[in-house]
Design an enzyme around this catalytic site. Structure first.
Site, PDB file in Angstrom:
ATOM      1  N   GLY A  17       0.791  -1.070   0.033  1.00 17.72           N
ATOM      2  CA  GLY A  17       0.169   0.037   0.214  1.00 17.72           C
ATOM      3  C   GLY A  17       0.810   1.084   0.033  1.00 17.72           C
ATOM      4  O   GLY A  17       1.131   1.930  -1.072  1.00 17.72           O
ATOM      5  N   THR A  58     -10.991   1.446  -6.635  1.00 17.57           N
ATOM      6  CA  THR A  58     -12.069   2.137  -6.830  1.00 17.57           C
ATOM      7  C   THR A  58     -12.499   1.846  -8.363  1.00 17.57           C
ATOM      8  O   THR A  58     -11.854   2.025  -9.140  1.00 17.57           O
ATOM      9  CB  THR A  58     -11.988   3.759  -6.480  1.00 17.57           C
ATOM     10  OG1 THR A  58     -11.517   3.776  -5.151  1.00 17.57           O
ATOM     11  CG2 THR A  58     -13.355   4.382  -6.794  1.00 17.57           C
ATOM     12  N   ALA A 117      -4.571  13.182  -8.026  1.00 20.62           N
ATOM     13  CA  ALA A 117      -5.873  12.898  -7.338  1.00 20.62           C
ATOM     14  C   ALA A 117      -5.823  13.599  -5.695  1.00 20.62           C
ATOM     15  O   ALA A 117      -6.876  14.080  -5.242  1.00 20.62           O
ATOM     16  CB  ALA A 117      -5.833  11.598  -6.930  1.00 20.62           C
ATOM     17  N   ARG A 118      -4.720  13.540  -4.956  1.00 24.85           N
ATOM     18  CA  ARG A 118      -4.430  14.266  -3.768  1.00 24.85           C
ATOM     19  C   ARG A 118      -4.845  15.587  -3.756  1.00 24.85           C
ATOM     20  O   ARG A 118      -5.463  16.168  -2.795  1.00 24.85           O
ATOM     21  CB  ARG A 118      -2.980  14.011  -3.472  1.00 24.85           C
ATOM     22  CG  ARG A 118      -2.633  12.528  -3.217  1.00 24.85           C
ATOM     23  CD  ARG A 118      -1.058  12.526  -2.937  1.00 24.85           C
ATOM     24  NE  ARG A 118      -0.684  11.326  -2.609  1.00 24.85           N
ATOM     25  CZ  ARG A 118       0.538  10.475  -2.870  1.00 24.85           C
ATOM     26  NH1 ARG A 118       1.623  11.510  -3.125  1.00 24.85           N
ATOM     27  NH2 ARG A 118       0.827   9.468  -2.311  1.00 24.85           N
ATOM     28  N   GLU A 155      -4.609   7.175  -1.091  1.00 26.46           N
ATOM     29  CA  GLU A 155      -3.770   8.300  -1.759  1.00 26.46           C
ATOM     30  C   GLU A 155      -2.804   8.860  -0.818  1.00 26.46           C
ATOM     31  O   GLU A 155      -2.379  10.084  -1.009  1.00 26.46           O
ATOM     32  CB  GLU A 155      -4.871   9.325  -2.039  1.00 26.46           C
ATOM     33  CG  GLU A 155      -5.926   8.858  -3.002  1.00 26.46           C
ATOM     34  CD  GLU A 155      -5.672   8.701  -4.608  1.00 26.46           C
ATOM     35  OE1 GLU A 155      -4.826   9.481  -4.993  1.00 26.46           O
ATOM     36  OE2 GLU A 155      -6.757   8.459  -5.093  1.00 26.46           O
ATOM     37  N   GLY A 156      -1.888   8.077  -0.207  1.00 25.34           N
ATOM     38  CA  GLY A 156      -1.189   8.180   0.709  1.00 25.34           C
ATOM     39  C   GLY A 156      -1.821   8.588   2.083  1.00 25.34           C
ATOM     40  O   GLY A 156      -2.454   9.338   2.226  1.00 25.34           O
ATOM     41  N   THR A 157      -1.587   7.787   2.965  1.00 30.14           N
ATOM     42  CA  THR A 157      -1.905   8.027   4.265  1.00 30.14           C
ATOM     43  C   THR A 157      -1.550   9.150   5.021  1.00 30.14           C
ATOM     44  O   THR A 157      -0.612   9.575   4.597  1.00 30.14           O
ATOM     45  CB  THR A 157      -1.633   6.596   5.154  1.00 30.14           C
ATOM     46  OG1 THR A 157      -0.177   6.858   5.728  1.00 30.14           O
ATOM     47  CG2 THR A 157      -1.861   5.425   4.782  1.00 30.14           C
TER      48      THR A 157
END
Lengths: 256, 393
Positions: free
Chosen positions: B143, B170, B251-252, B373-375
């Site tokens: 992840g 998704t 996206a972030r 999208e990056g924790t």
């Protein structure tokens, strides 16, 4: 068909309203939106253009903030816009507003002029009707449907108690459009982008000043309705109390 | 309790920082969401149903690939695109996720790394919503560290053969096309992107069930077993892990705006509720100091988040944004949104857990948004690395 749509910017329907300092109108720092029946008038004009070709021009009278109404109309598909830009148009009576529109469009040749049935703020439902009179054109109000016919157009008017009336009118004509005549579209992102390149003509007050007289409308006082609650205790023997109560219910409150 | 209708949140004349067009984009999207998503979203969330009926209307409004130029895309500025994301997520994070994936993770890589043929084949169809896409980077065991991915591409004649598993994807099972990231064996295990049509033999998508979050969007696992694609399906300009990370940056950025939208929804609902709900001496709970403290915290954090993400957007429009700027906005805004959702839930008391109000749905959605999208923690490390020059991962 070349169609002009008269539009107005009004305070948002669910905006919390506050009185201004003089108590003659609301404070100006509320959110504004397109007058709802005008949005339907624009939608109908765009649909007529899609069916029969032509041009849709939008016009408004109001301060700089009112340009938002025009930008949204251009984004939805209107071809060009006219802005009578002056703060003096806020609260101007329908006769003078119609005079100003008349002066601003005197060099244009429209087949149809649409307005919304009435404005959400003052609600006179007069501007379109008076404009027709100034132009010497026929008009019809509360329009629910427009079909092109051989001699002009056939419109459906909404009457009371669920009745409708169909009227044949020659062109050019003025129609005041009822909310719900169609389903409103949204401005698309591409439409918003393209609107930037569409012509927006600004008309300043001196250009139409000679057509306008003094404001025929003056608001003396605006106030929030006072809620009053009175309690009266009727005393005396039960028979008399009952008699008085019946008298009050019958003659004062009038519920019997 | 009467129905609570969203009124927008603007404490510090934020709107004055937006152009007329930006406001029009925001207001139009808000209206669309209010009229089309809000009436159905609680039902979708209960049923775990993606509102597919909104794909076509959203496409017509130009929401897919809105910031790309050409190929039928709207060519919006980054701030305008961000405002769309904010309003979508004010409605629901799952629906915003769907649009983010279609736009930033499927259309963007084709736009940025694709050949002209690939662009003209896919972008118009994706923009119109005729084709839906998904993005396969994350794997069951990888992840936060995508560089460890096991998915491999092997070149055989003029084809690539793909093998691997992707997870938490998704739109996986509703996608017509997947952007699959894989290590190419003949290129020293360099990560590259492939356009994979999902009807190719060996491609399988299975939905993740039992999600308590993002229930209005589809989440799937993908399995690729000897999936053959012609070599023209390779994204020619994709090169190394940097390429998918560039997509994630897009996206972030949208998520950072989305967080503001979800927080606005929770705050405005809690504010209105607190003014209507009466306890003790028939006084609204908004008159209680502890409730006011929560509302004050929320409006302050939302206002800061708005200013932060707007500045990131302005930098992005000026082509000056750096990945750590986007990390800061994503990390801060999603965190504050989740905190707002939790506080709003407190203010609504028992009503806060029922879907008569949007709070609990936003709260549960944001738990995912904080992770994907990056924790939150990974973005902390990106910021740490940026200011110290030392990688801590």
């Amino acid at each position: 068909m070349k169609i002009l749509v008269c539009m107005k910017q009004v305070p948002q329907k669910d905006a919390p309203l506050e009185l201004n300092e003089t108590g003659t109108w609301i404070r100006e720092d509320v959110s504004y939106e397109v007058n709802e029946p005008d949005a339907y008038a624009l939608e109908e004009a765009l649909r007529q253009k899609e069916k029969h070709g032509g041009e849709v021009v939008v016009i408004t009278a109001g301060p700089a903030r009112a340009a938002q109404v025009l930008r949204e109309a251009l984004a939805k598909g209107a071809d060009r816009a006219i802005h009578l830009e002056d703060h003096a148009f806020v609260g101007l009576d329908p006769f003078n507003t119609a005079q100003a529109f008349f002066a601003a469009i005197k060099d244009e040749k429209f087949d149809l002029i649409f307005t919304g049935l009435q404005s959400d703020d003052y609600g006179y439902a007069q501007t379109g009707v008076i404009l027709a009179e100034l132009l010497g054109w026929p008009h019809a109000t509360i329009i629910m449907q427009i079909e092109k016919s051989d001699s002009g157009i056939r419109v459906k008017r909404e009457l009371e108690a669920g009745y409708f009336q169909f009227v044949d009118i020659p062109l050019p004509a003025v129609l005041t459009i009822q909310s719900g005549i169609n389903k409103l579209r949204y401005a698309t992102l591409i439409g918003i982008k393209q609107a930037k390149n569409k012509p927006l003509r600004k008309v300043i007050m001196p250009e139409v000043q000679s057509a306008i007289g003094g404001n025929l409308q003056k608001i003396e006082r605006l106030y929030v309705p006072q809620k009053a609650k009175n309690t009266e205790i009727i005393e005396g023997p039960p028979g008399e109390v009952a008699k008085k109560l019946v008298d009050k219910l019958r003659n004062e409150v009038r519920v019997l | 309790m009467p129905a609570i209708k969203f009124r927008g949140v603007d404490f510090l004349e934020f709107d004055a920082l937006l152009s007329d067009d930006e406001r029009l984009v925001r207001d139009t999207t808000r209206k669309f969401i209010e009229e089309n998503l809000v009436p159905i979203i609680e039902e979708c969330n209960r049923a775990g149903r993606f509102p597919r009926e909104l794909v076509q209307p959203m496409a017509e409004l130009g929401y897919f690939g809105a910031s790309l130029k050409g190929y039928g895309c709207a060519g919006m500025s980054n701030v305008e695109y961000g405002l769309v994301m904010q309003e979508l997520e004010r409605g629901d994070s799952g629906v915003r996720s769907f649009v983010s994936v279609q736009s930033a993770l499927v259309m963007y890589p084709i736009y940025a790394f694709g050949s002209e043929e690939q662009k003209s084949l896919w972008l118009p169809a994706l923009q119109k919503g005729e084709k839906l896409g998904c993005f396969g980077l994350t794997e069951p065991d990888f992840g936060s560290n995508p560089g460890g991915m096991r998915t491999r591409a092997r070149k055989v004649d003029k084809r690539y053969v793909l093998n691997g598993e992707k997870m938490w994807i998704t739109s996986g099972s509703i996608a017509d096309v997947a952007i699959i990231w894989a290590k190419v064996e003949d290129e020293n295990d360099k990560v590259r992107g492939f356009i994979v049509e999902t009807d190719r033999p060996g491609f399988k998508a299975d939905d993740v069930h039992g999600k308590w979050s993002l229930r209005a969007s589809v989440t799937s696992g993908l399995s690729l077993q000897d999936v053959h694609v012609p070599e023209c399906n390779l994204l020619p300009a994709s090169s190394g892990l940097r390429s998918p990370l560039m997509c994630l940056n897009q996206a972030r950025y949208g998520i950072a705006w989305g967080g503001v939208g979800a927080a606005m929804a929770c705050y405005d609902c809690a504010l209105q509720y607190s003014l209507l709900r009466k306890q003790f001496r028939d006084q609204p709970i908004a008159s209680h100091q502890l409730v006011q403290e929560k509302l004050a915290w929320m409006i302050t954090e939302i206002t800061k988040a708005q200013l932060l993400v707007l500045q990131v957007g302005r930098l992005k429009d000026a082509d000056k944004v750096e990945h750590q700027h986007i990390s800061m906005a994503k990390r801060n805004n999603v965190w504050m949104a989740l905190e707002c959702a939790r506080m709003a839930r407190d203010i609504l008391g028992a009503n806060g857990i029922a879907d008569d109000y949007p709070i609990m749905r936003h709260l549960m959605n944001l738990e995912s948004v904080k992770t994907y999208e990056g924790t939150h923690d990974i973005h902390t490390l990106i910021l740490g690395s940026s200011v110290t020059g030392i990688d801590a991962f």
